[in-house]
Design an enzyme around this catalytic site. Structure first.
Site, PDB file in Angstrom:
ATOM      1  N   MET A 155      -2.594 -13.112  10.291  1.00 20.24           N
ATOM      2  CA  MET A 155      -3.818 -12.434  10.726  1.00 20.24           C
ATOM      3  C   MET A 155      -3.509 -11.049  11.273  1.00 20.24           C
ATOM      4  SD  MET A 155      -6.968 -12.437  10.966  1.00 20.24           S
ATOM      5  CE  MET A 155      -8.160 -13.716  11.269  1.00 20.24           C
ATOM      6  N   GLY A 156      -3.517 -10.068  10.365  1.00 17.65           N
ATOM      7  CA  GLY A 156      -3.366  -8.671  10.771  1.00 17.65           C
ATOM      8  C   GLY A 156      -4.661  -7.938  10.479  1.00 17.65           C
ATOM      9  N   ARG A 157      -4.526  -6.644  10.172  1.00 19.40           N
ATOM     10  CA  ARG A 157      -5.722  -5.825   9.925  1.00 19.40           C
ATOM     11  C   ARG A 157      -6.527  -6.346   8.725  1.00 19.40           C
ATOM     12  NH1 ARG A 157      -1.650  -1.866   9.910  1.00 19.40           N
ATOM     13  NH2 ARG A 157      -1.434  -0.770  11.878  1.00 19.40           N
ATOM     14  N   ILE A 158      -5.810  -6.748   7.670  1.00 22.52           N
ATOM     15  CA  ILE A 158      -6.528  -7.196   6.460  1.00 22.52           C
ATOM     16  C   ILE A 158      -7.265  -8.505   6.764  1.00 22.52           C
ATOM     17  CG2 ILE A 158      -6.271  -7.924   4.038  1.00 22.52           C
ATOM     18  CD1 ILE A 158      -3.797  -5.985   3.936  1.00 22.52           C
ATOM     19  N   ARG A 234       2.125 -12.018  -0.065  1.00 17.10           N
ATOM     20  CA  ARG A 234       3.315 -11.765  -0.868  1.00 17.10           C
ATOM     21  C   ARG A 234       3.727 -13.023  -1.609  1.00 17.10           C
ATOM     22  NH1 ARG A 234       2.553  -7.281  -1.099  1.00 17.10           N
ATOM     23  NH2 ARG A 234       3.824  -5.484  -0.553  1.00 17.10           N
ATOM     24  N   GLU A 263       7.380 -10.896 -10.309  1.00 17.50           N
ATOM     25  CA  GLU A 263       6.304 -10.060 -10.854  1.00 17.50           C
ATOM     26  C   GLU A 263       6.906  -9.090 -11.859  1.00 17.50           C
ATOM     27  OE1 GLU A 263       4.117  -8.264  -7.631  1.00 17.50           O
ATOM     28  OE2 GLU A 263       3.693 -10.193  -6.725  1.00 17.50           O
ATOM     29  N   HIS A 282      -1.269  -8.281  -9.038  1.00 16.94           N
ATOM     30  CA  HIS A 282      -0.967  -7.578  -7.790  1.00 16.94           C
ATOM     31  C   HIS A 282      -1.807  -6.289  -7.656  1.00 16.94           C
ATOM     32  CE1 HIS A 282       2.354  -7.049  -4.549  1.00 16.94           C
ATOM     33  NE2 HIS A 282       1.211  -6.523  -4.146  1.00 16.94           N
TER      34      HIS A 282
HETATM   35  C1  DGY Z   1       0.765  -3.691  -0.390  1.00 16.69           C
HETATM   36  O1  DGY Z   1       0.462  -2.504  -0.228  1.00 16.69           O
HETATM   37  O2  DGY Z   1       1.704  -4.219   0.199  1.00 16.69           O
HETATM   38  C2  DGY Z   1      -0.093  -4.498  -1.314  1.00 16.69           C
HETATM   39  O3  DGY Z   1       0.515  -5.669  -1.691  1.00 16.69           O
HETATM   40  C3  DGY Z   1      -0.481  -3.685  -2.529  1.00 16.69           C
HETATM   41  O4  DGY Z   1      -1.473  -4.308  -3.267  1.00 16.69           O
END
Ligand code: DGY
Length: 316
Positions: A155-158, A234, A263, A282
């Site tokens: 749980m960060g900004r995103i 990730r 990936e 991604h």
């Molecule tokens: C990041 O910036 O780390 C994201 O995974 C890009 O989509």
């Protein structure tokens, strides 16, 4: 002689124009794929700055081969592709691109959640293939999102930005994080409790020693059979073999992933044979304006770093 900046993948001219006067720019001219390692190694000895993509591994060997390197700037907020210990030991600063991508990545997280829950990719294919014969009472039914419980891991900004979106869907939000946060509209839960209670589990955790493989067979076994797992953090945080088994055997209902252990995701990965698995390449931060802002941050950091000024967004 101008200090040299090596760029590992073709970037638009407007992103690098401001650097041309003071620096020599060497750039791998392929927009679709980053420079192969051998190519980067050919130039790294002379580079004062490395402007890199998250697909490039910047490891100890690379730092050892780079006596002139002062700064590595990563076109991403995540930086698990860079060996920070080696960077510190070699006195090289590393920067990333936080904040400007928060809302865009939250949009994608929510889009993937909705697409997975409501089987959008599968449904769209039936239109193209001619399988859509008529409206059916139970055809292509998915999981209801409105009013469901969302569990966010990392749980960060995103995560906070996703929470704001979840409010509009009347979702109950649980979160699990290394450190507890004082958040309005999201309740802390231990990992097992979050997995047991959530209808949607959204992974936003970075890849670290602590998070590698954190969602494996045991954790998937705790989730509801109707639950969806979404990963926009990730690859490597979810055990993909265990996920395949859980999806195939009905342990969980569906998964949507934007990030993978390897990936691009190899075409022979068995996950790709499953109808209840949605994969994206991604694209979390891939908003046009957002990507331009990220590049501008990298260019500024490199310029300030090479001039010996204070540099923003340093991760080390
Ligand atoms: C990041 O910036 O780390 C994201 O995974 C890009 O989509």
């Amino acid at each position: 002689m101008k200090p040299m900046i090596y760029i590992t993948q073709r970037l638009p001219e407007e992103a690098i124009a401001s650097l041309r006067e003071s620096y020599e720019i060497r750039m791998w001219e392929d927009e679709m794929e980053a420079a192969p390692r051998e190519e980067i190694m050919k130039h790294i000895g002379e580079a004062a700055a490395l402007w890199t993509m998250l697909s490039v591994k910047v490891d100890r060997e690379m730092f050892e081969a780079a006596p002139n390197l002062k700064i590595v700037s990563n076109l991403a907020v995540g930086f698990n592709n860079i060996d920070l210990d080696a960077a510190r030991e070699h006195g090289v600063m590393v920067t990333n691109t936080p904040e400007v991508l928060t809302e865009t990545t939250a949009d994608l997280s929510f889009a993937l959640l909705l697409a997975t829950a409501r089987r959008l990719v599968e449904a769209e294919r039936t239109v193209h293939s001619g399988e859509w014969k008529s409206w059916t009472p139970l055809g292509l039914t998915g999981q209801d999102v409105y009013g469901a419980t969302l569990g966010i891991i990392g749980m960060g900004r995103i995560g906070e930005a996703v929470c704001r979106r979840a409010v509009g869907f009347s979702m109950d939000v649980l979160y699990h994080n290394r450190t507890r946060r004082n958040l309005e509209g999201a309740t802390y839960a231990e990992l097992d409790e979050l997995l047991e209670k959530s209808d949607f589990v959204l992974m936003l955790a970075p890849l670290t020693d602590e998070t590698r493989g954190m969602i494996g067979e045991r954790e998937l076994g705790l989730m509801k059979e109707t639950a969806c797992l979404i990963n926009v953090g990730r690859g490597g945080t979810v055990d993909e073999d265990a996920l395949y088994r859980a999806l195939k055997e009905g342990g969980i209902w569906a998964a949507g992933m934007d990030v993978f252990e390897t990936e691009p995701l190899p075409l022979d990965n068995p996950l790709l044979t499953l109808p209840n698995f949605t994969a994206l390449p991604h694209i979390g931060s891939a908003g046009e304006k957002t990507r331009h802002k990220m590049m501008a941050m990298n260019a500024e950091a490199i310029d300030e770093g090479l001039k010996g000024n204070q540099v923003k967004n340093r991760v080390c």
